[in-house]
Design a protein around this motif. Sequence first.
Motif, PDB file in Angstrom:
ATOM      1  N   LEU C   2       0.944  -1.027  -0.150  1.00  0.00           N
ATOM      2  CA  LEU C   2      -0.025  -0.042  -0.002  1.00  0.00           C
ATOM      3  C   LEU C   2       0.844   1.270  -0.068  1.00  0.00           C
ATOM      4  N   LEU C   3       0.182   2.251  -0.400  1.00  0.00           N
ATOM      5  CA  LEU C   3       1.021   3.554  -0.674  1.00  0.00           C
ATOM      6  C   LEU C   3       0.387   4.328   0.675  1.00  0.00           C
ATOM      7  N   ALA C   4       1.073   4.884   1.519  1.00  0.00           N
ATOM      8  CA  ALA C   4       0.691   5.318   2.821  1.00  0.00           C
ATOM      9  C   ALA C   4       1.554   6.390   3.154  1.00  0.00           C
ATOM     10  N   ARG C   5       0.859   7.238   3.962  1.00  0.00           N
ATOM     11  CA  ARG C   5       1.710   8.424   4.678  1.00  0.00           C
ATOM     12  C   ARG C   5       1.561   8.246   6.199  1.00  0.00           C
ATOM     13  N   VAL C   6       3.047   8.677   6.655  1.00  0.00           N
ATOM     14  CA  VAL C   6       3.368   8.623   7.830  1.00  0.00           C
ATOM     15  C   VAL C   6       2.742   9.570   8.960  1.00  0.00           C
ATOM     16  N   GLU C   7       1.872   8.981   9.610  1.00  0.00           N
ATOM     17  CA  GLU C   7       1.057   9.805  10.552  1.00  0.00           C
ATOM     18  C   GLU C   7       1.326  10.110  12.111  1.00  0.00           C
ATOM     19  N   GLY C   8       2.373   9.330  12.406  1.00  0.00           N
ATOM     20  CA  GLY C   8       2.584   9.362  13.846  1.00  0.00           C
ATOM     21  C   GLY C   8       3.327   8.097  14.066  1.00  0.00           C
ATOM     22  N   ASN C   9       3.763   7.878  15.580  1.00  0.00           N
ATOM     23  CA  ASN C   9       4.320   6.706  16.090  1.00  0.00           C
ATOM     24  C   ASN C   9       3.784   6.226  17.240  1.00  0.00           C
ATOM     25  N   VAL C  10       4.162   4.925  17.545  1.00  0.00           N
ATOM     26  CA  VAL C  10       3.590   4.370  18.585  1.00  0.00           C
ATOM     27  C   VAL C  10       4.666   4.038  19.550  1.00  0.00           C
ATOM     28  N   THR C  11       4.545   4.342  20.864  1.00  0.00           N
ATOM     29  CA  THR C  11       5.545   4.022  21.995  1.00  0.00           C
ATOM     30  C   THR C  11       4.795   2.834  22.798  1.00  0.00           C
ATOM     31  N   ALA C  12       5.480   1.813  22.923  1.00  0.00           N
ATOM     32  CA  ALA C  12       5.023   0.679  23.771  1.00  0.00           C
ATOM     33  C   ALA C  12       6.233  -0.047  24.723  1.00  0.00           C
ATOM     34  N   THR C  13       6.016   0.330  25.955  1.00  0.00           N
ATOM     35  CA  THR C  13       7.122  -0.044  26.754  1.00  0.00           C
ATOM     36  C   THR C  13       6.903  -1.641  26.890  1.00  0.00           C
ATOM     37  N   ARG C  14       5.702  -2.257  27.095  1.00  0.00           N
ATOM     38  CA  ARG C  14       5.488  -3.462  27.084  1.00  0.00           C
ATOM     39  C   ARG C  14       5.046  -4.085  25.669  1.00  0.00           C
ATOM     40  N   LYS C  15       5.988  -4.921  25.165  1.00  0.00           N
ATOM     41  CA  LYS C  15       5.688  -5.084  23.821  1.00  0.00           C
ATOM     42  C   LYS C  15       6.460  -6.522  23.449  1.00  0.00           C
TER      43      LYS C  15
END
Lengths: 86, 86, 86, 86, 86
Positions: C2-15
């Motif tokens: 897919l063509l997509a645009r970066v709209e943010g990021n996710v921070t997850a300490t527990r992963k």
Amino acid sequence: MLLARVEGNVTATRKHPSLDGWRLLICQPLDKAGAAEGTPQVAIDAHGAAMHQKVVISSDGAAARKSVGNNKSPVRWMVIGIVDEP
Amino acid sequence: MLLARVEGNVTATRKHPSLDGWRLLICQPLDKAGAAEGTPQVAIDAHGAAMHQKVVISSDGAAARKSVGNNKSPVRWMVIGIVDEP
Amino acid sequence: MLLARVEGNVTATRKHPSLDGWRLLICQPLDKAGAAEGTPQVAIDAHGAAMHQKVVISSDGAAARKSVGNNKSPVRWMVIGIVDEP
Amino acid sequence: MLLARVEGNVTATRKHPSLDGWRLLICQPLDKAGAAEGTPQVAIDAHGAAMHQKVVISSDGAAARKSVGNNKSPVRWMVIGIVDEP
Amino acid sequence: MLLARVEGNVTATRKHPSLDGWRLLICQPLDKAGAAEGTPQVAIDAHGAAMHQKVVISSDGAAARKSVGNNKSPVRWMVIGIVDEP
């Protein structure tokens, strides 16, 4: 992988034996503004996600089967991270 | 995996031989409020789900092939649990 | 893909431990006119995509597991290219 | 697997060689009321489905590759049953 | 597999090395009337599809990896046929 919010859980007495002992969470995918978008997925969870918490879920069956320790399991979606929130 | 409601079944005299003897249920995915959302999936069922019952369905082809005992089967979706209802 | 645009990021300490050290980008799929369409995917990124940049993302789990170097990882979506923009 | 109605067929002189000799049917997924819902899938057919007939289709690539007898084929969707109609 | 129309192409200088030398086409899925429906897919093409031409595309990663000759490639969607048009 989808960003989702935990919206409930499913209890099923009759189920595939590989799912025994696993929480089955109803995870509502979210759009970039945090609003519900698309059909909820039922995912297993080993991270202890709480109601209304944001999570990242993945559809990878191979990894999910390894998590439940049963290579015949039909499991697919699982919680793979709990999103940090302020 | 999707939360779904059984909305009917499919009878097909001409079909892939691996499906002989299996019930083919029309399973309507549900949103978190229990309303229909998205395209129904046709799923095999070994749990004896009844009409209008809520179920959890999975798209895992590897597990479904093991269920029907035929590693060339094109089967994918199957009922993996019957949701407990009060 | 897919063509997509970066709209943010996710921070997850527990992963899942296989995700340690990887950026998790919220990638919004785009229609042919460049408008948002469909549910965002969370993707790992090794190309250094910046906020609002257009990218190509792929759901291939086998390749993603090789990228993170862990064959039990539940990772699926990854950034596979940064779109050139004038 | 999806319940679908055959809405046409595709002719492609230039195509992957594994598709030579196979009918490529345009199969429109249906909702539980029998109305069109979602994007049509192009599926191979070995059951002889007729125009406007209801069928069950599956996305299983492994089974489809075995059907065409070519383990490098990109084929995925196939007709796996013809729905009995009164 | 989806019926789609070629609506453009993507240029990406920074990309997974397995994609070097491959055209990346923006392929818009079509409904049965030929109107755009759903999110475009980015697909590799070895058939020489032209702008606005109708094609059949497939999401099969195993076949796509064989096409690019790299079993670690994240490639999935590819053009598998050019639709004959009068």
